[in-house]
Write a protein that holds these residues in place. Sequence first.
Motif, mmCIF file in Angstrom:
data_model
loop_
_atom_site.group_PDB
_atom_site.id
_atom_site.type_symbol
_atom_site.label_atom_id
_atom_site.label_comp_id
_atom_site.label_asym_id
_atom_site.label_seq_id
_atom_site.Cartn_x
_atom_site.Cartn_y
_atom_site.Cartn_z
ATOM 1 N N PRO A 175 127.180 -40.606 13.923
ATOM 2 C CA PRO A 175 126.996 -39.433 14.774
ATOM 3 C C PRO A 175 125.742 -38.636 14.426
ATOM 4 C CG PRO A 175 128.597 -38.954 13.061
ATOM 5 C CD PRO A 175 128.214 -40.385 12.891
ATOM 6 N N HIS A 176 125.094 -38.115 15.450
ATOM 7 C CA HIS A 176 123.930 -37.246 15.271
ATOM 8 C C HIS A 176 123.789 -36.389 16.519
ATOM 9 C CE1 HIS A 176 119.915 -35.752 14.500
ATOM 10 N NE2 HIS A 176 119.909 -36.345 13.325
ATOM 11 N N TRP A 177 123.433 -35.121 16.309
ATOM 12 C CA TRP A 177 123.320 -34.185 17.434
ATOM 13 C C TRP A 177 122.231 -34.554 18.419
ATOM 14 C CZ3 TRP A 177 118.532 -32.080 17.886
ATOM 15 C CH2 TRP A 177 117.735 -32.038 16.741
ATOM 16 N N MET A 178 121.256 -35.377 17.995
ATOM 17 C CA MET A 178 120.142 -35.685 18.899
ATOM 18 C C MET A 178 120.621 -36.445 20.141
ATOM 19 S SD MET A 178 118.055 -38.593 16.739
ATOM 20 C CE MET A 178 118.777 -40.158 16.246
ATOM 21 N N PHE A 179 121.739 -37.184 20.019
ATOM 22 C CA PHE A 179 122.241 -37.927 21.172
ATOM 23 C C PHE A 179 122.874 -36.992 22.207
ATOM 24 C CE2 PHE A 179 121.948 -41.166 17.905
ATOM 25 C CZ PHE A 179 121.379 -42.218 18.602
#
Length: 296
Positions: free
Chosen positions: A204-208
């Motif tokens: 998971p990463h907020w950029m997506f």
Amino acid sequence: MTRNLLSQSVRYTMLAMAAGISLGAGTAQAEESKGTINLAYVEWASEVASTNVVRAVLEQEGYKVNMDSLSAAVMWQALGTGDADAIVAAWLPTTHADYLSKVKDEVVDLGPNLDGTKLGLVVPEYTYEKVPSIADLNANADLFDDKIVGIDPGAGLMSMTEKAMKEYGIDDLSLQSSSGAAMTSALANAIQNHQDIVVTGWTPHWMFARWDLKYLEDPKKAYGDAEHIDTVVHKGLKERMPQAYAILDNFYWTPEQMGEVMLMNQKPGSDPYENAKKWVSEHPDVVKKWTEGTAE
């Protein structure tokens, strides 16, 4: 006589108040006597979110918590020596496999605290339409200024990318070390100017959630299959702090829940620790699953 009685009454009241204050102080000390937990983590958005949430929960249960931001290699070394009591940032079975193998006799893997992770090379959706696969990078090196934007040099993702580049014969691009923050900054700048860019990425990463991004196809499975993030503790923690051990063992959440905290952390001027405390206070049912039945 009345005056003497009044004086005695005042004295007794003051003594009672003093005793109350002393008792209160003793109770506060007792509540703070559960001990100190040292948590180590890597400065990735996902691990900043999860480690701060665990800190907030442990503090809520009466522990003092220290957090140390380290490179992946040093994080695992600290866990092996006992300088760190626990991590909730172990990307397994592939990314951190080499690190775990070096300290496996000194640690205990408590299993996943999050499932559904992924690693690879990431591009904007408009770039993916032109370059859909890792195998296409060499022929389009000029689109990316002959570089792949990476993260910190000690990260397992970087060593995996180096191996992937060898496997695909990518010799017209070089892997550029930076940091997680520098990588997303470069990505934001490229997207703002509609430029092509390829970066090392993970879910998971907020950029997506913020941009339309795609993983480059990996037909050779150089990055392996989906991974999970585990909680790993130094041996002896269970005997030394059984309640803290149980909470760490119970800690488990979803990529969506982690994403909520990561997005909070991206707001200008926000404090990840304060955001974690806010999230914990707003999700008592989730936290109850981690702490229920763990009281010492």
